[in-house]
Enzyme design. Structure first.
Site, mmCIF file in Angstrom:
data_model
loop_
_atom_site.group_PDB
_atom_site.id
_atom_site.type_symbol
_atom_site.label_atom_id
_atom_site.label_comp_id
_atom_site.label_asym_id
_atom_site.label_seq_id
_atom_site.Cartn_x
_atom_site.Cartn_y
_atom_site.Cartn_z
ATOM 1 N N ASP A 1 -18.473 7.493 -58.788
ATOM 2 C CA ASP A 1 -17.441 6.846 -58.227
ATOM 3 C C ASP A 1 -16.119 7.236 -57.960
ATOM 4 O O ASP A 1 -14.773 6.999 -57.402
ATOM 5 C CB ASP A 1 -17.090 5.609 -59.260
ATOM 6 C CG ASP A 1 -17.951 4.624 -59.437
ATOM 7 O OD1 ASP A 1 -18.693 4.249 -58.222
ATOM 8 O OD2 ASP A 1 -18.220 3.828 -60.202
ATOM 9 N N ARG B 1 -26.173 2.576 -48.537
ATOM 10 C CA ARG B 1 -27.234 3.405 -48.674
ATOM 11 C C ARG B 1 -28.550 2.884 -49.281
ATOM 12 O O ARG B 1 -29.828 2.972 -48.600
ATOM 13 C CB ARG B 1 -26.647 4.672 -49.773
ATOM 14 C CG ARG B 1 -27.800 5.553 -50.372
ATOM 15 C CD ARG B 1 -27.250 6.248 -51.549
ATOM 16 N NE ARG B 1 -26.819 5.290 -52.723
ATOM 17 C CZ ARG B 1 -27.885 4.781 -53.692
ATOM 18 N NH1 ARG B 1 -29.152 5.320 -53.398
ATOM 19 N NH2 ARG B 1 -27.560 3.962 -54.607
ATOM 20 N N ARG C 1 -24.070 -9.671 -61.861
ATOM 21 C CA ARG C 1 -25.042 -9.728 -60.945
ATOM 22 C C ARG C 1 -26.101 -10.127 -61.587
ATOM 23 O O ARG C 1 -26.949 -10.868 -61.064
ATOM 24 C CB ARG C 1 -25.247 -8.347 -60.430
ATOM 25 C CG ARG C 1 -23.977 -8.061 -59.518
ATOM 26 C CD ARG C 1 -24.320 -6.365 -58.975
ATOM 27 N NE ARG C 1 -22.909 -5.940 -58.326
ATOM 28 C CZ ARG C 1 -23.092 -5.122 -57.335
ATOM 29 N NH1 ARG C 1 -24.077 -4.452 -56.913
ATOM 30 N NH2 ARG C 1 -21.821 -4.545 -56.985
#
Ligand code: DPM
Length: 364
Positions: free
Chosen positions: A102, A152, A176
Site C-alpha cells: 500500500d 491486477r 468482504r
C-alpha cells in the site's frame, strides 16, 4: 517460496548479531510510539505484531501504541497514509506499520521505510462461499461471480478463467467476508493470503493461486515500518527487523513499478525469487480484460561477498527503502534489475497497454 538461507545468513553478518537476544535501543529515546491503527482491523493486527517484535528485541524500551488514527477501508489508502505521516512529522508517533504493497514507490520527502519484514506467503487466495466448499476456480459452476476490486487480479483471472464473471467488492476484510457469506452475490472472493492469515482466517483459504493463474502485487505479503528519514536513532532501532531477502525482492519489484509509473491500481504483477545468489524478477502488465499482456523475466547476482558492494552506501533510500545492514551493491543490483525489466517491457509497448487500462478504468 524458495529461501536462500545461505545468502540470507551471510547478509545478516553485515550487522550486529541478533542471535544472542536483546539490544539497548536508541540512545535518545526512552519511549517509542507506534501509530495506533484502529481501523481497519488488519492494520491494528499488523502494528501489534511489529511492536511485539520490537519489545522482544528492546526490553528496556517503553514501546507504546498511541496517536490514534482511524478510518480508511481498503481503497482509501492515500488519505489515511497522509494522516499517519502528519503524526510522524509532528513527532506524535515515531513509527507507522503498513502493508508494503500500500506504500507508493516514491514516499513524500522526509519519510522512509526503515524496515521490511520477512515476507509471508505473497500469493493470492480464493475464499469460497460456504456452499461451494471444496471447489476451485477451475471447478466452480459456469458464470459464477468472483468478487475482487483489484484490476491486477481481475485482468489475469478473466483471461485464465473465461467461464467466470468478475464483480467489484469493496470494504475492509471483515466487510468482504460478510458480503460473501451472508448474501448470494458472490461464489468466491480473491484476497491476499497474507492478510487472511494475519486475520486468523487461514481456514477460509480454499485455493492458493499459482503464478500461472495470478501473479501477485508489488510488495504483497511484506510489512513495512515507515519512519522519519532523518531520525537516525529510530532508523537504527527498526533496521534490525529487515529481512535481507525480502528487502532485495521488494526493491526490485518497487523499482519495476516505479519505472512503469504504476500506482496502487494498475494491472501490474510480479513474481520474485532468490536462488543460488541470483535474484529473479518476473514482471507483467495487462489490459483490463487480460487479453493483451507483456511478461518477461530477468535476473541479477545478489551475492553477499561481491567486492563491489563494500564501496556502495547502504544507507541511501532506494525506492523509499533505507536498508542499512543489507549490502549496498546487492540493493543497487536489485533496483537496476527492476528498472531494466521495466525498460524491456516499455520497449515492447507496456506504456500503451497501461495508458489504455488507466483510461478505461477512470471512465468506469
Ligand atoms: C493494493 C491492492 C489491494 C490492496 C491492489 C492489488 C487489493 C484491493 C482489492 C495495492 N492494496 O493487490 O492488486 O482487493 O480491492 C491490501 C490488502 C493487504 C494489503 C488486502 C488484499 C493485505 C496483504 C498484504 C489492499 N493491502 O490484497 O487482500 O499485506 O500484502
Amino acid at each position: 517460496m524458495t529461501s536462500a538461507d545461505t545468502i540470507v545468513s551471510s547478509l545478516h553478518t553485515h550487522r550486529h548479531t541478533l542471535a544472542h537476544g536483546t539490544m539497548e535501543g536508541p540512545y535518545k529515546y526512552s519511549r517509542v510510539r507506534a501509530a495506533e491503527r484502529s481501523e481497519p482491523h488488519l492494520a491494528r493486527i499488523q502494528t501489534d505484531s511489529v511492536v511485539e517484535k520490537l519489545k522482544e528485541l528492546y526490553p528496556h524500551l517503553a514501546l507504546e501504541i498511541g496517536g490514534s488514527c482511524s478510518g480508511g477501508a481498503i481503497g482509501e489508502k492515500s488519505l489515511f497514509t497522509k494522516e499517519l505521516e502528519n503524526a510522524l512529522e509532528k513527532n506524535e508517533v515515531d513509527l507507522v506499520v503498513h502493508s508494503l504493497k500500500d506504500l507508493p514507490t516514491t514516499l513524500p520527502s522526509g519519510f522512509t521505510i526503515g524496515a521490511v519484514l520477512k515476507r509471508e506467503n505473497p500469493h493470492d487466495a480464493v475464499v469460497l462461499h460456504p456452499k461451494h466448499l471444496g471447489r476451485t476456480l477451475e471447478t466452480l459452476p459456469e458464470s459464477s461471480v468472483i468478487g475482487t476490486s483489484s484490476l491486477r487480479r481481475a485482468a489475469q483471472l478473466k483471461k485464465r478463467f473465461p467461464q467466470l464473471l468478475f464483480k467489484d467488492i469493496r470494504g475492509n476484510l471483515n466487510t468482504r467476508l460478510k458480503k460473501l457469506d451472508e448474501k448470494d452475490d458472490y461464489a468466491a472472493i480473491v484476497l491476499a493470503a497474507a492478510g487472511l492469515r494475519r486475520m486468523g482466517w487461514d481456514d477460509r483459504i480454499g485455493q492458493i493461486l499459482r503464478p500461472e493463474d495470478c501473479m501477485y502485487a508489488v510488495g504483497q505479503g511484506a510489512l513495512a515500518v515507515e519512519v522519519r528519514a532523518r531520525d537516525a536513532d529510530i532508523l537504527e532501532m527498526v533496521s534490525v527487523l529487515h529481512d535481507p531477502e525480502t528487502v532485495l525482492r521488494c526493491i526490485a519489484e518497487r523499482a519495476f513499478l516505479r519505472r512503469l509509473e504504476g500506482g496502487c491500481s494498475v494491472p501490474v504483477a510480479v513474481h520474485t525469487e532468490v536462488k543460488n545468489s541470483q535474484l529473479y524478477l518476473t514482471g507483467a502488465v495487462f489490459s483490463l480484460d487480460g487479453s493483451d499482456s507483456l511478461k518477461d523475466t530477468m535476473q541479477t547476482s545478489v551475492a553477499a561477498d561481491d567486492k563491489s558492494s563494500d564501496a556502495v552506501d547502504e544507507r541511501v533510500q532506494r525506492v523509499g527503502v533505507t536498508a542499512s545492514g543489507v549490502p549496498g551493491g546487492a540493493q543497487d543490483g536489485a533496483e537496476r534489475l527492476g528498472e531494466d525489466l521495466a525498460n524491456l517491457l516499455l520497449s515492447k509497448g507496456a506504456k500503451e497497454i497501461l495508458t489504455v487500462a488507466r483510461q478505461l478504468n477512470d471512465a468506469r
